[in-house]
Enzyme design. Sequence first.
Site, PDB file in Angstrom:
ATOM      1  N   SER A   1      55.263  30.790  36.789  1.00 12.88           N
ATOM      2  CA  SER A   1      56.496  30.814  37.600  1.00 12.88           C
ATOM      3  C   SER A   1      57.039  29.413  37.834  1.00 12.88           C
ATOM      4  CB  SER A   1      56.265  31.532  38.931  1.00 12.88           C
ATOM      5  OG  SER A   1      55.126  31.038  39.597  1.00 12.88           O
TER       6      SER A   1
ATOM      7  N   HIS B   1      49.785  37.154  36.085  1.00 17.52           N
ATOM      8  CA  HIS B   1      50.222  36.170  37.100  1.00 17.52           C
ATOM      9  C   HIS B   1      50.419  36.932  38.421  1.00 17.52           C
ATOM     10  CE1 HIS B   1      51.835  32.575  38.724  1.00 17.52           C
ATOM     11  NE2 HIS B   1      53.039  32.560  38.198  1.00 17.52           N
TER      12      HIS B   1
ATOM     13  N   HIS C   1      40.656  32.562  36.649  1.00 12.77           N
ATOM     14  CA  HIS C   1      41.805  31.663  36.796  1.00 12.77           C
ATOM     15  C   HIS C   1      41.851  30.685  35.642  1.00 12.77           C
ATOM     16  CE1 HIS C   1      44.749  28.948  38.643  1.00 12.77           C
ATOM     17  NE2 HIS C   1      45.106  30.009  39.338  1.00 12.77           N
TER      18      HIS C   1
ATOM     19  N   ARG D   1      42.794  29.978  48.752  1.00  8.49           N
ATOM     20  CA  ARG D   1      43.822  30.897  49.281  1.00  8.49           C
ATOM     21  C   ARG D   1      43.186  32.270  49.532  1.00  8.49           C
ATOM     22  NH1 ARG D   1      48.063  30.467  44.515  1.00  8.49           N
ATOM     23  NH2 ARG D   1      46.122  30.940  43.429  1.00  8.49           N
TER      24      ARG D   1
ATOM     25  N   ASP E   1      45.047  36.749  44.476  1.00  6.72           N
ATOM     26  CA  ASP E   1      45.550  38.117  44.372  1.00  6.72           C
ATOM     27  C   ASP E   1      44.498  39.187  44.664  1.00  6.72           C
ATOM     28  OD1 ASP E   1      48.149  37.302  43.633  1.00  6.72           O
ATOM     29  OD2 ASP E   1      47.414  36.861  41.623  1.00  6.72           O
TER      30      ASP E   1
HETATM   31  N1  HAX Z   1      38.153  40.216  33.932  1.00  4.59           N
HETATM   32  C1  HAX Z   1      37.750  40.389  32.649  1.00  4.59           C
HETATM   33  N2  HAX Z   1      37.906  39.468  31.701  1.00  4.59           N
HETATM   34  C2  HAX Z   1      38.456  38.288  32.064  1.00  4.59           C
HETATM   35  C3  HAX Z   1      38.830  38.027  33.378  1.00  4.59           C
HETATM   36  C4  HAX Z   1      38.696  39.052  34.337  1.00  4.59           C
HETATM   37  N3  HAX Z   1      39.102  38.918  35.604  1.00  4.59           N
HETATM   38  N4  HAX Z   1      39.343  36.770  33.439  1.00  4.59           N
HETATM   39  C5  HAX Z   1      39.256  36.282  32.198  1.00  4.59           C
HETATM   40  N5  HAX Z   1      38.738  37.204  31.357  1.00  4.59           N
HETATM   41  C6  HAX Z   1      38.585  37.107  29.909  1.00  4.59           C
HETATM   42  C7  HAX Z   1      39.945  36.831  29.280  1.00  4.59           C
HETATM   43  O1  HAX Z   1      40.698  38.022  29.146  1.00  4.59           O
HETATM   44  C8  HAX Z   1      39.551  36.200  27.979  1.00  4.59           C
HETATM   45  O2  HAX Z   1      39.165  37.232  27.100  1.00  4.59           O
HETATM   46  P1  HAX Z   1      39.462  37.139  25.518  1.00  4.59           P
HETATM   47  O3  HAX Z   1      38.645  35.997  25.050  1.00  4.59           O
HETATM   48  O4  HAX Z   1      39.027  38.460  25.008  1.00  4.59           O
HETATM   49  O5  HAX Z   1      40.941  36.901  25.379  1.00  4.59           O
HETATM   50  C9  HAX Z   1      38.307  35.395  28.359  1.00  4.59           C
HETATM   51  O6  HAX Z   1      37.816  35.982  29.575  1.00  4.59           O
HETATM   52  C10 HAX Z   1      38.605  33.940  28.600  1.00  4.59           C
HETATM   53  O7  HAX Z   1      39.634  33.828  29.546  1.00  4.59           O
HETATM   54  P2  HAX Z   1      39.698  32.566  30.539  1.00  4.59           P
HETATM   55  O8  HAX Z   1      39.844  31.338  29.703  1.00  4.59           O
HETATM   56  O9  HAX Z   1      38.589  32.607  31.507  1.00  4.59           O
HETATM   57  O10 HAX Z   1      41.009  32.876  31.357  1.00  4.59           O
HETATM   58  P3  HAX Z   1      42.529  32.494  30.992  1.00  4.59           P
HETATM   59  O11 HAX Z   1      42.770  31.104  31.419  1.00  4.59           O
HETATM   60  O12 HAX Z   1      42.855  32.852  29.583  1.00  4.59           O
HETATM   61  O13 HAX Z   1      43.327  33.523  31.907  1.00  4.59           O
HETATM   62  C11 HAX Z   1      43.667  34.733  33.901  1.00  4.59           C
HETATM   63  C12 HAX Z   1      43.336  33.385  33.282  1.00  4.59           C
HETATM   64  C13 HAX Z   1      43.939  34.564  35.365  1.00  4.59           C
HETATM   65  C14 HAX Z   1      44.944  35.273  33.234  1.00  4.59           C
HETATM   66  C15 HAX Z   1      42.470  35.697  33.670  1.00  4.59           C
HETATM   67  O14 HAX Z   1      41.342  35.225  34.387  1.00  4.59           O
HETATM   68  C16 HAX Z   1      42.765  37.125  34.084  1.00  4.59           C
HETATM   69  O15 HAX Z   1      43.297  37.880  33.281  1.00  4.59           O
HETATM   70  N6  HAX Z   1      42.432  37.534  35.363  1.00  4.59           N
HETATM   71  C17 HAX Z   1      42.757  38.831  35.856  1.00  4.59           C
HETATM   72  C18 HAX Z   1      44.228  38.881  36.248  1.00  4.59           C
HETATM   73  C19 HAX Z   1      44.490  38.025  37.478  1.00  4.59           C
HETATM   74  O16 HAX Z   1      43.794  38.094  38.469  1.00  4.59           O
HETATM   75  N7  HAX Z   1      45.566  37.216  37.424  1.00  4.59           N
HETATM   76  C20 HAX Z   1      45.993  36.392  38.545  1.00  4.59           C
HETATM   77  C21 HAX Z   1      45.585  34.929  38.420  1.00  4.59           C
HETATM   78  C22 HAX Z   1      46.068  34.098  39.567  1.00  4.59           C
HETATM   79  C23 HAX Z   1      47.552  33.955  39.530  1.00  4.59           C
HETATM   80  O17 HAX Z   1      48.176  33.366  38.663  1.00  4.59           O
HETATM   81  N8  HAX Z   1      48.205  34.568  40.466  1.00  4.59           N
HETATM   82  O18 HAX Z   1      49.538  34.627  40.431  1.00  4.59           O
END
Ligand code: HAX
Length: 432
Positions: A241, A271, A317, A326, A372
Amino acid sequence: MSSLKDKLRTKIDPMRERVQSLIKEHGAKSISEVSIKQAYGGIRGVKALVTETSALDPYEGIRFRGYNLPQLREKLPKAEGGGEPLPEGIFYLILTGDIPTKDDVKEITQEWQKRGELPDYLIEILNSIPKDTHPMTQFSTGILSLQKDSVFAKKYAKGISKMELWDPMYEDVMNLLAKLPAIAAFIYRKIYKNDEPIPPDNSLDWGANFAHMIGIDKEEFKELMRLYLVLHSDHEGGNVSAHTTHLVGSALSDAYYALSAGMNGLAGPLHGLANQEALRWILKLMDELGGVPTKDQLKKYIWDTLNAGQVIPGFGHAVLRQTDPRYTAQREFALKHLPDDEIFQVVNSLYEIVPDILKEHGKAKNPWPNVDAHSGTLLYHYGVKEISFYTVFFGVSRAIGVLSSLIWDRALGLPIERPKSVTTDWIEEQVK
Ligand code: HAX
């Protein structure tokens, strides 16, 4: 002119000098390199943006202008009789770098009250959007619709020096922030409460008035709103964002175009939409498991989710490598005000169980909860049960940070953003 704008003006010249001298004397020095993995991997960790308003440490979490969350909860002015910081205060701090006085904050509350009325054409547009359109789409559309009143766009069309562009940007930002709670509340009441909007109460601060316009006047909910609007306001510059708002603004698109675009990014499930997804997942598991589950039931449910190829929403994250402060701030709020809430009990159990499972699962770099994982529980407790609306609360808050940055982008005269992209053919050539 308001004293906030006066104050900002005094900060701009010294900051311009600092930046100019850095570029002149050290402009060629490298602060980051980019690997092939990073180029394909979401540019993770590459230092290629400058954002003044806040900075994120992987282990300590967010600092707003150098202050961490516990410091802010102590130092920022509070409402009469309240214990949580006022969002007007975080806006003042993020924008100027200084902790505001009570009077500074009061001036912002009054300024936003003056600018807060929604024009008739906006109401017509919002009313014409089908009710089953996602609230974030309605919110983004509402913001974009106001673009016709952009002071920045009008001044630009007339001709204005690049160095003065921050001034009309400031006006747009103040007008937008003033209106966002009313836009959000209007959408909420339209979709979920029989089209019955609640007029603002100008005796209230920005956060409390938002709570009032949503239709929940309980003092505790007003406190939650103040805290919530502070916590979600900024998370440095690289999140989707913030980066989107900055990127769109770099084309000298005005605050309405830029924020609307930023909100479209916030609406993604990885996000900001994760706040609705997190609670939806918890409610579903409580429904399927017949209430507050045992730890063994939870473990199985978490593994089932992972084995189905889905993420555990609210955990992980891109930058953080510890529990999000937070999250901790919201947990403290829950422990104080709703310790016996059933959903909170599940959230607590998830906090105990999910990190170990994610470690064992072996994929997520950060197994800890983010902001979140907790916010929906609090909103639900006070009666905001319409989960699809949760990201709009996030959006109202996030606007504080990203719009403040937009003013600084123009104050510093930052250019249009245009990184270089390459093709896979080109990368293959390099590695030969
Ligand atoms: N559950 C299961 N698997 C997860 C995970 C979770 N909560 N978090 C990361 N992973 C997985 C990823 O999907 C990725 O898998 P692949 O290799 O198969 O693609 C692997 O672990 C490596 O990911 P990462 O490097 O640890 O995480 P990223 O930086 O790529 O992504 C995210 C960060 C926040 C998007 C990710 O942790 C996620 O999808 N979390 C769940 C959704 C979430 O809570 N989002 C909100 C984040 C905070 C925010 O921005 N709020 O607005």
